[in-house]
Each structure stands twice: as C-alpha cells, then as structure tokens.
Enzyme design. Structure first.
Site, short mmCIF file in Angstrom:
data_model
loop_
_atom_site.label_atom_id
_atom_site.label_comp_id
_atom_site.label_asym_id
_atom_site.label_seq_id
_atom_site.Cartn_x
_atom_site.Cartn_y
_atom_site.Cartn_z
CG HIS A 1 12.48 3.23 1.72
ND1 HIS A 1 13.38 2.31 2.19
CD2 HIS A 1 12.95 3.66 0.52
CE1 HIS A 1 14.37 2.22 1.32
NE2 HIS A 1 14.13 3.02 0.29
CD GLU B 1 12.24 7.34 -6.69
OE1 GLU B 1 12.77 8.40 -7.06
OE2 GLU B 1 12.60 6.23 -7.10
N1 CMC Z 1 0.79 4.58 -0.02
C1 CMC Z 1 -0.20 3.97 0.65
N2 CMC Z 1 -0.01 2.86 1.38
C2 CMC Z 1 1.24 2.37 1.44
C3 CMC Z 1 2.31 2.98 0.77
C4 CMC Z 1 2.05 4.13 0.02
N3 CMC Z 1 3.03 4.77 -0.63
N4 CMC Z 1 3.43 2.26 1.00
C5 CMC Z 1 3.09 1.23 1.78
N5 CMC Z 1 1.75 1.30 2.04
C6 CMC Z 1 0.98 0.40 2.89
C7 CMC Z 1 0.64 -0.89 2.18
O1 CMC Z 1 -0.55 -0.77 1.45
C8 CMC Z 1 0.53 -1.82 3.36
O2 CMC Z 1 -0.69 -1.58 4.00
P1 CMC Z 1 -1.59 -2.79 4.57
O3 CMC Z 1 -0.70 -3.57 5.47
O4 CMC Z 1 -2.72 -2.09 5.24
O5 CMC Z 1 -1.99 -3.57 3.35
C9 CMC Z 1 1.63 -1.34 4.30
O6 CMC Z 1 1.79 0.03 4.00
C10 CMC Z 1 2.94 -2.07 4.13
O7 CMC Z 1 3.23 -2.16 2.74
P2 CMC Z 1 4.33 -3.11 2.13
O8 CMC Z 1 4.01 -3.28 0.69
O9 CMC Z 1 4.52 -4.33 2.94
O10 CMC Z 1 5.61 -2.25 2.33
P3 CMC Z 1 6.94 -2.41 1.52
O11 CMC Z 1 8.02 -2.35 2.49
O12 CMC Z 1 6.97 -3.59 0.62
O13 CMC Z 1 6.82 -1.11 0.60
C11 CMC Z 1 7.35 0.39 -1.08
C12 CMC Z 1 7.83 -0.32 0.19
C13 CMC Z 1 8.35 1.45 -1.46
C14 CMC Z 1 7.21 -0.63 -2.20
C15 CMC Z 1 5.96 1.04 -0.79
O14 CMC Z 1 6.05 1.93 0.29
C16 CMC Z 1 5.37 1.73 -2.01
O15 CMC Z 1 4.74 1.08 -2.84
N6 CMC Z 1 5.54 3.09 -2.12
C17 CMC Z 1 5.02 3.82 -3.25
C18 CMC Z 1 5.97 3.70 -4.45
C19 CMC Z 1 7.26 4.46 -4.22
O16 CMC Z 1 7.26 5.60 -3.75
N7 CMC Z 1 8.37 3.81 -4.59
C20 CMC Z 1 9.70 4.39 -4.45
C21 CMC Z 1 10.45 3.71 -3.34
S1 CMC Z 1 11.88 4.62 -2.79
C22 CMC Z 1 12.99 4.43 -4.08
C23 CMC Z 1 13.96 3.38 -3.84
O17 CMC Z 1 14.77 3.50 -2.90
O18 CMC Z 1 13.90 2.43 -4.61
#
Ligand code: CMC
Length: 363
Positions: free
Chosen positions: A247, A305
């Site tokens: 998140h 989710e």
């Molecule tokens: N699985 C594997 N790796 C992950 C995941 C995940 N679910 N989430 C983040 N990472 C890794 C990402 O690959 C990155 O790694 P590295 O730095 O080694 O490349 C690191 O963690 C940071 O990622 P980020 O993209 O900068 O993090 P963010 O803050 O933009 O991500 C997120 C938030 C929700 C987009 C992401 O965690 C994600 O894609 N999760 C899976 C999809 C999901 O469950 N979405 C629902 C979100 S909750 C509903 C809502 O409130 O909207």
C-alpha cells in the site's frame, strides 16, 4: 522538485477521513474503522459522511426510505437502456449507467448517485448471465436490496450483514487516487455525476480498485499449481506484484483487511466455504513470508483487497463485478469529498515541467 506519484504531498484539507499509515488506523469523521465496521449500517455512514454538506438530507429511517425510493428511480431511468448497458460487462455498464444520471449537486442527485451502483451492479450481473432483471425493493437496506436484485432469495441476514460491513469498510479513505480524481473534477465546479465518473474511472485500475478480481485469479492459479510458496516466489522473482499486498500509505497491516477478515468468517459455515477461507489464509501467510524475504525493508502487508475478494466471492459476486461493489461503498466518499472541494472553491491546477524539444532538459 517533481514528485511523480505525489507521495507525501498534501493537496486537500478534509474533515472526512484520516489514514494513519504508520499506526495502521483509519478514522472516518472521528470514528475509528474498527469501531464502526460491523456496528454501523451503510445508511448510518452515508449520514456521517454527508453531515453538514447536505443540509436537507433525511436522517435515520427516512434516509433508508429515501435511498429505497432513489433505487426505484434509478431502475426506472435505466429500463430503456439496461440491455445495451449489460452488453458492456459489469464495470463498463456501471460507468455508462451512471452517466445517465443528471449532473446536479442537489439532495435528489446525491441520493440517486448513491443508489445507482447498488442497482446497476446486480442488474449488469444478472442481465450478463441472461437472467431477467429484478426490480429493487425500497423496504430493504441498500446491502440487502443489492443481494435481492442479484437473486439471492436468501437476502439472508448473514450475507447482507457481510456486504453491509464491506460497504462501510470502503466508504472513504483519504486522498486515494479515485477520490483525488473526483476532487479535481469538483474543483472545476462541475456536477457530482461528473466527479463520480472521474472517481470511477480511477478506481478501475489494478493498482487501485481493480485488484480484488486478480486476487481470485492468483488464488486459483496457486490452487492449480499446488505449491503456494514456489508459485509466490516465482511471481515476485519475475517482477510480478502479489495482488492484495502492499500500500502507498500503510506501512503496517491495512486495518480494513482485519475488518473484512472478521466479516467473512460467519460466511464460512459450509465445509467448502471453510476450506476456501483456510486456503486463502495459508496463501496470505506464505505471501507475507515471501514479501519479507524478497523485498526486505519494503513493509509490504495485506491490504483491503485480499479479504475483499474473499468476502465478495462468498456473497455471490463474480470477480468481474468486484470493482463495481467497491464503487457501491466508495461513492459516498467521492460525493462527500466533491462537495467539500466545491465548497473550498479553489481550482486544482498543478504544474508540469516541460522536458520536450527545445527545453533545457531535453536530451
Ligand atoms: N507484490 C510484490 N512487490 C510489491 C508489491 C506487491 N504487491 N507492492 C509493492 N511491491 C514492491 C515493488 O515492486 C517495489 O519493489 P522494488 O523497489 O524492489 O522495485 C517496492 O515494493 C515499492 O513499490 P512501489 O510501486 O513504489 O510502491 P507503491 O507505493 O507505488 O505501491 C501499490 C502501492 C498498491 C500500487 C502496490 O503495493 C501494488 O501494486 N500492490 C498490488 C496491487 C494491489 O493490491 N492494489 C490494491 C491497493 S489497496 C486498494 C486501495 O486502497 O486502492
């Protein structure tokens, strides 16, 4: 300085909700989510979120009655087009159906918009399965009526209560992507249907409200593979994201995950449902282990989710309609934020930095 994801940028002041990412707490108008989920009905939360923004909003039982009448109004307005809408599929049908609602900001516009996803979602599902449409029953709560329209004759207490808890749990969540989109549109003083459609568009993507459908796909793929640990490790090694984990704000467990885990338990009465829940809990534990090992220091925990997917599946929604169910709860948050933004009266208009031909930064 340019911050592409706007993380840590404060772009609005709100009285509506507070997301404490470090403490893992969500507060809705002064009330902690863990104290209202499973306690307040969705109709109560509509009152809570809109208090002070809609002076003539009916209260208590009169609000439930007004929402029941609004569902009837939405159903009647959609009757001539519902078959065409259903051909688009649940989410696109919902978006197109909401676009049929007048673009005002008055009490009746608000009630109609809050009622619209609760009518459109079961309608799109049933018509998509070539089943006849079922009209709303204005006497029921929003959650029970949605299940009744879906054809669950047992708009059975336990299922309606679980769906109601879900709607409360997702009703609002700070300045998430869809709420920000709704506020940007509201800042132009456009009507509420336009704001809600912006929110709905942002909700669709798998990084926001589109994640729970892929959670089911992930669980099914793991069940077919038979080895959760190996599957999850492979997925992360290939750069994939484990759906339902991580998140932007929470650095600890998303409090909504626990609210929904509690809500889904009473639905696991049959051996098959209990086995599904136990399997999912095993996958969750394995996923958290893999994320800790493969992404150390990233603080990736279960988000809303994961248990959304299990709850909505248990209640009888197909995965293609999960984002619609999210919209059914979040729409009140979008409306409250849009009204708050309209009242603030300031156009949201950030800057971009030009890096194209002729700029100092062009390579
Ligand atoms: N699985 C594997 N790796 C992950 C995941 C995940 N679910 N989430 C983040 N990472 C890794 C990402 O690959 C990155 O790694 P590295 O730095 O080694 O490349 C690191 O963690 C940071 O990622 P980020 O993209 O900068 O993090 P963010 O803050 O933009 O991500 C997120 C938030 C929700 C987009 C992401 O965690 C994600 O894609 N999760 C899976 C999809 C999901 O469950 N979405 C629902 C979100 S909750 C509903 C809502 O409130 O909207």
């Amino acid at each position: 300085m340019m911050i592409s994801g706007l993380e840590d940028v404060v772009a609005a002041e709100t009285v509506l909700s507070d997301v404490d990412g470090a403490g893992g707490r969500l507060v809705i108008r002064g009330q902690r989510l863990d104290q209202i989920a499973g306690v307040l009905a969705y109709e109560d939360v509509v009152s809570l979120l809109l208090a002070g923004f809609v002076p003539d909003l009916p209260q208590g039982d009169r609000l439930a009655t007004a929402l029941g009448a609004a569902r009837g109004d939405v159903f009647a307005r959609l009757a001539p087009v519902m078959d065409q809408l259903a051909r688009l599929g649940p989410y696109d049908g919902l978006r197109a159906g909401i676009a049929f609602m007048p673009d005002g900001s008055g009490r009746d516009d608000i009630l109609r918009l809050i009622a619209a996803p609760a009518v459109l979602t079961p309608l799109m599902i049933r018509l998509g399965q070539s089943l006849p449409a079922r009209a709303p029953d204005p006497e029921l709560t929003q959650a029970a009526d949605c299940l009744q329209m879906l054809g669950r004759e047992a708009a059975d207490g336990a299922f309606a209560r679980a769906l109601d808890t879900y709607l409360v749990t997702v009703c609002d969540h700070g300045l998430n992507a869809s709420t920000f989109a709704a506020r940007v549109v509201a800042s132009t003083q456009a009507g509420l249907t336009s704001s809600v459609l912006a929110g709905l568009g942002a909700l669709k993507g798998p990084l926001h409200g589109g994640a729970p459908g892929p959670v089911i796909a992930m669980l099914d793929a793991i069940a077919a593979d038979g080895n959760a640990q190996a599957w999850l490790e492979r997925e992360v090694a290939q750069g994939g994201r484990l759906m339902g984990f991580g998140h932007r704000i929470y650095r600890t467990r998303d409090p909504r995950a626990d609210a929904l885990k509690t809500a889904v338990r009473p639905l696991a009465a049959s051996p098959a449902a209990a086995a599904r829940l136990a399997f999912a809990e095993g996958v969750e534990a394995a996923a958290l282990g893999v994320l800790r090992a493969k992404k150390p220091g990233r603080a990736l925990e279960t988000n809303v989710e994961f248990y959304t997917a299990l709850l909505l599946e248990a209640v009888g929604f197909p995965p293609q309609a999960f984002t619609c169910a999210f919209a059914m709860g979040r729409i009140t948050g979008w409306i409250a934020h849009a009204l708050e933004q309209q009242a603030a009266g300031r156009l949201i208009r950030p800057q971009s930095r030009y890096v194209g031909p002729g700029s100092a930064l062009a390579s």
